[in-house]
Enzyme design. Structure first.
Site, PDB file in Angstrom:
ATOM      1  N   TYR A 148      -9.534  -5.392   4.280  1.00 49.49           N
ATOM      2  CA  TYR A 148      -8.866  -4.114   4.567  1.00 49.49           C
ATOM      3  C   TYR A 148      -9.170  -3.219   3.369  1.00 49.49           C
ATOM      4  CZ  TYR A 148      -4.699  -1.276   5.903  1.00 49.49           C
ATOM      5  OH  TYR A 148      -3.824  -0.290   6.290  1.00 49.49           O
ATOM      6  N   ARG A 204      -7.055  -6.197  14.430  1.00 52.80           N
ATOM      7  CA  ARG A 204      -6.214  -5.311  15.208  1.00 52.80           C
ATOM      8  C   ARG A 204      -7.108  -4.148  15.597  1.00 52.80           C
ATOM      9  NH1 ARG A 204      -2.288  -5.589  18.602  1.00 52.80           N
ATOM     10  NH2 ARG A 204      -0.663  -4.017  18.396  1.00 52.80           N
ATOM     11  N   ARG A 247       0.820  -1.206   0.000  1.00 55.48           N
ATOM     12  CA  ARG A 247       0.000   0.000   0.000  1.00 55.48           C
ATOM     13  C   ARG A 247       0.860   1.263   0.000  1.00 55.48           C
ATOM     14  NH1 ARG A 247      -5.126   0.105   2.388  1.00 55.48           N
ATOM     15  NH2 ARG A 247      -4.529   1.936   3.576  1.00 55.48           N
ATOM     16  N   GLU A 269      -2.599   7.761  18.336  1.00 60.10           N
ATOM     17  CA  GLU A 269      -3.241   6.508  17.911  1.00 60.10           C
ATOM     18  C   GLU A 269      -2.411   5.325  18.402  1.00 60.10           C
ATOM     19  OE1 GLU A 269      -4.764   6.894  13.900  1.00 60.10           O
ATOM     20  OE2 GLU A 269      -4.324   4.788  13.549  1.00 60.10           O
ATOM     21  N   ARG A 313       8.507   6.482  -4.781  1.00 53.63           N
ATOM     22  CA  ARG A 313       8.743   7.147  -6.069  1.00 53.63           C
ATOM     23  C   ARG A 313      10.020   7.974  -6.088  1.00 53.63           C
ATOM     24  NH1 ARG A 313       4.191  10.714  -4.013  1.00 53.63           N
ATOM     25  NH2 ARG A 313       2.642   9.183  -4.575  1.00 53.63           N
ATOM     26  N   ARG A 339       0.951   7.184  15.491  1.00 57.37           N
ATOM     27  CA  ARG A 339       0.916   8.505  14.856  1.00 57.37           C
ATOM     28  C   ARG A 339       0.136   9.491  15.704  1.00 57.37           C
ATOM     29  NH1 ARG A 339      -2.169   6.189   9.460  1.00 57.37           N
ATOM     30  NH2 ARG A 339      -3.797   5.078  10.550  1.00 57.37           N
ATOM     31  N   ASP A 349     -10.205   0.454   1.412  1.00 55.40           N
ATOM     32  CA  ASP A 349     -10.272   1.900   1.400  1.00 55.40           C
ATOM     33  C   ASP A 349     -11.723   2.319   1.149  1.00 55.40           C
ATOM     34  OD1 ASP A 349      -7.586   2.340   1.850  1.00 55.40           O
ATOM     35  OD2 ASP A 349      -7.064   2.282  -0.271  1.00 55.40           O
TER      36      ASP A 349
END
Ligand code: UDP
Length: 371
Positions: free
Chosen positions: A350, A250, A173, A302, A177, A282, A352
């Site tokens: 999982y 989780r 994921r 988190e 680049r 985070r 999006d």
């Protein structure tokens, strides 16, 4: 049969809302029941001190799917937010996703060519392996420095297990680049609803009957009697009374802290804490998502958490044993043709947000074609 509703929809999250909206548009009568006391599932946002708060973790909408993007435009205006998270490691801050800015901070390289050479050296013997787990995938993709600085610690605390015991797809994921581009997502369309996700879902559900604070599983027969068909978007194992076993997830624990009279705590919406020794993954500073003007700020740490039945399931653990168990439940579900399963929890995926909307649109088409 002549029941009161065509569809009883369990769960007012994005999947349930898309399904209900489309079915209602096609003239079907829908009733939505929702366990929580609010709509919008985990994308729920609420306003406080002029700040849109992402109550169940940061959600940034992004997609390459034209159909999904156009579909959602009917219900909201996306604000054009571009996600550029930062990664902190031993007091230094780096740009994500892994790009020329990250490579420059790490190694001082300045051109794509230099960076490619450096990465090739870093990959070393891992370049040609067939990765069997997340660790091998990480080393193959990014090489040693990036893997040990940004991935291993973060991933192991996020998932509560060793990277060598995690499936490699999780790491695929993360974009990678060789340009100076800090946009986390590669998709063409991105943004956050200007007036919050809750308003987006409320707009989708306009004119549809929704009852919140109702646990379907506590009185299933009574609810089933109301509709010809049921769409269930809760945990599939819970639906079947866990009779084949419990699926693993989780979970997350969010620690909110209001900083009064602090205008800006971290200068960015998302800062990852990549060291293993920091217990949270985070810190989210909510006001940055919508450029909300406020003299105060809310930050959320988190913390990944273990899951047991009764806790909030966040991420499905799509490893071999869990996927096998899910497939066993899926087979069980096939013998209940009047019950559809959908969403992250019903499909143990999982997903999006755009995948969720796309899957719901597809399910509606399939349903209508089968009639
Ligand atoms: N990840 C990582 N370091 C980071 C960010 C992500 O190793 O700084 C890994 C981690 O395993 C995580 C996965 O990439 O579970 C996906 O991260 P992403 O931020 O896309 O997922 P989210 O938790 O926001 O769904």
């Amino acid at each position: 049969m002549n029941k009161k509703y065509d569809y009883l929809i369990i769960g007012a999250g994005l999947y349930g809302a898309t399904f209900a909206q489309q079915m209602t548009q096609m003239g079907k009568k829908c009733l939505i029941i929702e366990k929580r006391d609010h709509i919008a599932g985990n994308i729920y946002t609420k306003e406080s001190h002029n700040i849109q708060i992402h109550q169940y973790g940061a959600h940034i909408f992004h997609t390459d799917n034209e159909e999904v993007w156009n579909y959602l435009q009917q219900f909201t205006v996306f604000n054009g937010y571009i996600n550029s998270p930062l990664a902190r490691y031993e007091g230094k801050v780096y740009n994500l996703p892994f790009n020329m800015n990250t490579f420059n901070s790490l190694w001082g390289v300045t051109t794509p060519e230099e960076a490619k050479l450096k990465i090739a050296e870093q990959r070393g013997e891992y370049a040609d392996i067939d990765p069997k787990n997340l660790e091998e995938q990480g080393l193959k993709l990014c090489g040693k420095d990036i893997y040990y600085t940004f991935i291993k610690g973060y991933t192991e605390k996020q998932w509560g297990r060793l990277a060598t015991e995690l499936p490699s797809f999780i790491i695929k994921r993360i974009p990678f680049r060789f340009t100076y581009d800090n946009n986390y997502f590669n998709d063409r369309y991105q943004g956050i609803p200007s007036d919050g996700y809750t308003q987006l879902v409320a707009n989708m559900l306009e004119g549809i009957e929704v009852r919140t604070g109702i646990d379907y599983l506590e009185d299933r027969a009574q609810w089933d009697a109301l509709a010809d068909k049921v769409l269930y978007t809760g945990c599939i194992d819970a639906f079947f009374g866990y009779k084949l076993g419990t699926l693993e997830y989780r979970s997350l624990r969010f620690e909110n802290e209001w900083l009064m009279d602090v205008e800006d705590f971290q200068g960015n919406a998302v800062v990852n804490y990549n060291e293993a020794k920091v217990p949270f993954t985070r810190i989210i500073e909510h006001k940055h998502f919508n450029k909300n003007q406020s003299p105060h700020t809310l930050i959320t740490r988190e913390y990944p958490a273990n899951f047991s039945v009764g806790d909030e399931p966040y991420y499905p653990i799509n490893d071999g044993p869990n996927n096998k168990l899910y497939h066993a439940y899926k087979e069980e579900a096939a013998s209940h043709p009047n019950i559809l399963f959908g969403g992250r929890l019903g499909l143990y995926a999982y997903a999006d947000m755009d995948d969720t909307v796309a899957a719901a649109l597809k399910a509606v088409k399939k349903e209508l074609n089968n009639k």
